[in-house]
Design an enzyme around this catalytic site. Structure first.
Site, PDB file in Angstrom:
ATOM      1  CB  SER A 156      -0.918   0.019   1.231  1.00 36.91           C
ATOM      2  OG  SER A 156      -1.686   1.206   1.251  1.00 36.91           O
ATOM      3  CE  LYS A 205      -2.913  -2.755  -0.154  1.00 37.27           C
ATOM      4  NZ  LYS A 205      -3.913  -2.641  -1.184  1.00 37.27           N
ATOM      5  CG  HIS A 244      -4.614  -0.920   4.243  1.00 33.05           C
ATOM      6  ND1 HIS A 244      -4.927  -0.488   2.959  1.00 33.05           N
ATOM      7  CD2 HIS A 244      -3.758  -0.005   4.730  1.00 33.05           C
ATOM      8  CE1 HIS A 244      -4.286   0.634   2.702  1.00 33.05           C
ATOM      9  NE2 HIS A 244      -3.571   0.953   3.757  1.00 33.05           N
ATOM     10  CG  ASN A 245      -7.190  -1.909   0.099  1.00 36.53           C
ATOM     11  OD1 ASN A 245      -6.177  -1.545   0.681  1.00 36.53           O
ATOM     12  ND2 ASN A 245      -7.178  -2.274  -1.162  1.00 36.53           N
ATOM     13  CD  GLU A 263      -7.448   3.189   0.529  1.00 32.71           C
ATOM     14  OE1 GLU A 263      -7.840   3.360  -0.637  1.00 32.71           O
ATOM     15  OE2 GLU A 263      -6.421   2.530   0.819  1.00 32.71           O
TER      16      GLU A 263
END
Length: 507
Positions: free
Chosen positions: A148, A202, A205-206, A209
């Site tokens: 990222s 990940k 994480h997204n 986000e």
């Protein structure tokens, strides 16, 4: 005249040295992210072998950005593998899905046992689970790693989240931790866990986000339509927030975006179509939360908000026939902006609490040993959600790696209590003004539900038993011979339904 035998031996040695593999690390996929990661690795002293399916891209890269650096090109998979030292460390940065499997199959005939194949794309974690097992059977160590930070992060230091076959970690640790971002001198990269754990982290994480961006958009909408602020004023407010508890990459770029004028002097963002795109990782997070039965509500609302934004034409028609209140603010604007800052901060705490709750439960479900303090550290620099806030999360999990929920940590417990009054005020104003605040509202609803000892789900269970004989459990304080504690009980609510109950299960 020199000895011909000696000359021949020298030439042979020179040719042999030329044929010796020189590559420390190989990367396939020369889109911008791939090129920038290669340049980053070369800057840190590694010799990188570059390959691309369209081989003309390799030559263009070598003649331009890679010129004069420790980067060598390859024009075939065979040449690519021959130029790498063993065990080969080979990274794929190609489109997620079939392309990853295709390249793995192309690499396998030239691989030796112990070689390492790394997928650095946005792959779905079940694919990484499958690839780890498949390649382990062939003696190849697979790593699925989240990367990222966008183009700039790839060039100067991304957040890297590797998982998969842990035998690979000692061989890739030096490269990954060298090229990753650093936070307080610590690399924003550490081993995440088994199989698809890296891509799972990940994915979350997204998802976070998505939530962060939606919260910022709701704050922007309140400022613009509720308070009537102009773009300069809004940019200055975000600049001020970026010096406090909300200090982060996304707040920083929001400040810059709102201050950016088009050639005619008007704010460019005002001209951008209000229909948000998405590539699927937020949706994957929400679906996984539903599969695990976890209330990761803020990410879900962020995904649905993007879906609603995509109904642009339909919303245009609705705006002509569906009426509502018109925003009108009177009061202390400076004080209300402080409340708005706290609403954003409190909601953000909930979003991260939900994200870590999801990862914690996924680790149990999938039998992964996730390193929570390291995950928070990995997100502190290089990535899109990097923020000062993550330092506090790192500290919370370092103090107590088994922390049940972020809200039980003293720091976050105090912060969420301090945020409450302003947070509630902002949501009330949004309702009164007819300005939607789905992420602010769902975060507060989760908080209020989470802190409630007795929810109205008792009525829900009674309804389920009434119409479907789905049974219920009695509260311990009311247990007796008729309603034993822990037992699933069915009641004939009408005297007509009978005493046969449905089987009990959780979907």
């Amino acid at each position: 005249m020199s000895d011909p035998v000696a000359r021949l031996a020298g030439i042979t040695a020179s040719l042999k040295a030329h044929d010796e593999p020189s590559g420390d690390f190989g990367l396939i996929g020369l889109a911008v992210m791939g090129q920038n990661l290669i340049l980053n690795a070369a800057d840190h002293g590694f010799t990188v072998v570059a390959f691309n399916r369209t081989v003309s891209k390799v030559d263009r890269f070598l003649e331009n950005e890679a010129k004069g650096k420790s980067i060598v090109g390859a024009h075939s998979i065979e040449e690519f593998t021959k130029k790498l030292k063993k065990p080969r460390r080979m990274m794929l940065l190609v489109m997620a899905g079939p392309a990853v499997d295709d390249f793995i199959e192309k690499l396998l005939p030239y691989c030796d046992p112990g070689d390492i194949i790394i997928d650095g794309g946005n792959s779905h974690y079940p694919d990484s689970n499958r690839r780890t097992r498949y390649l382990k059977e062939k003696g190849i160590r697979f790593v699925g790693t989240g990367v990222s930070g966008g183009e700039e992060g790839a060039r100067y230091g991304p957040s890297i989240m590797p998982g998969g076959n842990e035998e690979a970690w000692p061989h890739i640790k030096d490269i990954f931790q060298s090229i990753s971002a650093k936070s307080d001198g610590e690399p924003c990269c550490d081993w995440v866990g088994d199989e698809g754990a890296g891509h799972y982290v990940k994915m979350v994480h997204n998802g976070i986000e998505y939530g962060d961006m939606q919260l910022i958009c709701e704050a922007y909408d309140i400022m613009k339509r509720g308070l009537g602020m102009d773009y300069k004023e809004m940019s200055e407010t975000f600049a001020s927030w970026n010096k406090g508890v909300l200090d982060s990459f996304l707040i920083e770029i929001t400040r810059d975006v709102l201050a950016f004028d088009d050639d005619d002097g008007k704010p460019l963002v005002e001209k951008i179509l209000d229909s948000a795109g998405q590539k699927g990782t937020g949706k994957w997070t929400a679906i996984n939360a539903l599969d695990l039965g976890l209330p990761v509500t803020l990410i879900g609302e962020a995904v649905f908000s993007r879906c609603l934004s995509s109904l642009k034409d339909e919303r245009g028609r609705a705006s002509k026939v569906l009426d509502g209140p018109k925003p009108s603010f009177s009061g202390d604007k400076k004080e209300f902006l402080k409340n708005l800052e706290q609403a954003l901060y409190g909601s953000k705490i909930i979003s991260y609490a939900q994200g870590f709750m999801l990862m914690q439960n996924a680790a149990k479900e999938y039998k992964w040993n996730l390193n929570k303090p390291s995950i928070a550290l990995m997100w502190r620099g290089g990535c899109i959600i990097r923020s000062v806030f993550l330092k506090d999360i790192t500290n919370a999990y370092r103090e107590n790696p088994d922390l049940e929920n972020l809200l039980f940590n003293d720091f976050f417990n105090k912060a969420i209590h301090s945020a409450q009054p302003g947070w509630r005020d902002v949501i009330c104003k949004g309702v009164q003004w007819g300005i939607p605040t789905p992420a602010f509202s769902t975060a507060l609803a989760f908080y209020d539900g989470y802190r409630t000892k007795d929810l109205p789900a008792n009525l829900l269970q009674a309804q389920r038993d009434y119409f479907g004989a789905h049974t219920f459990q009695i509260k311990p304080e009311y247990a007796n011979d008729k309603y034993p504690e822990g037992a699933y009980t069915h009641v004939n609510w009408t005297g007509r339904g009978g005493d046969v109950s449905a089987s009990t299960y959780n979907a």
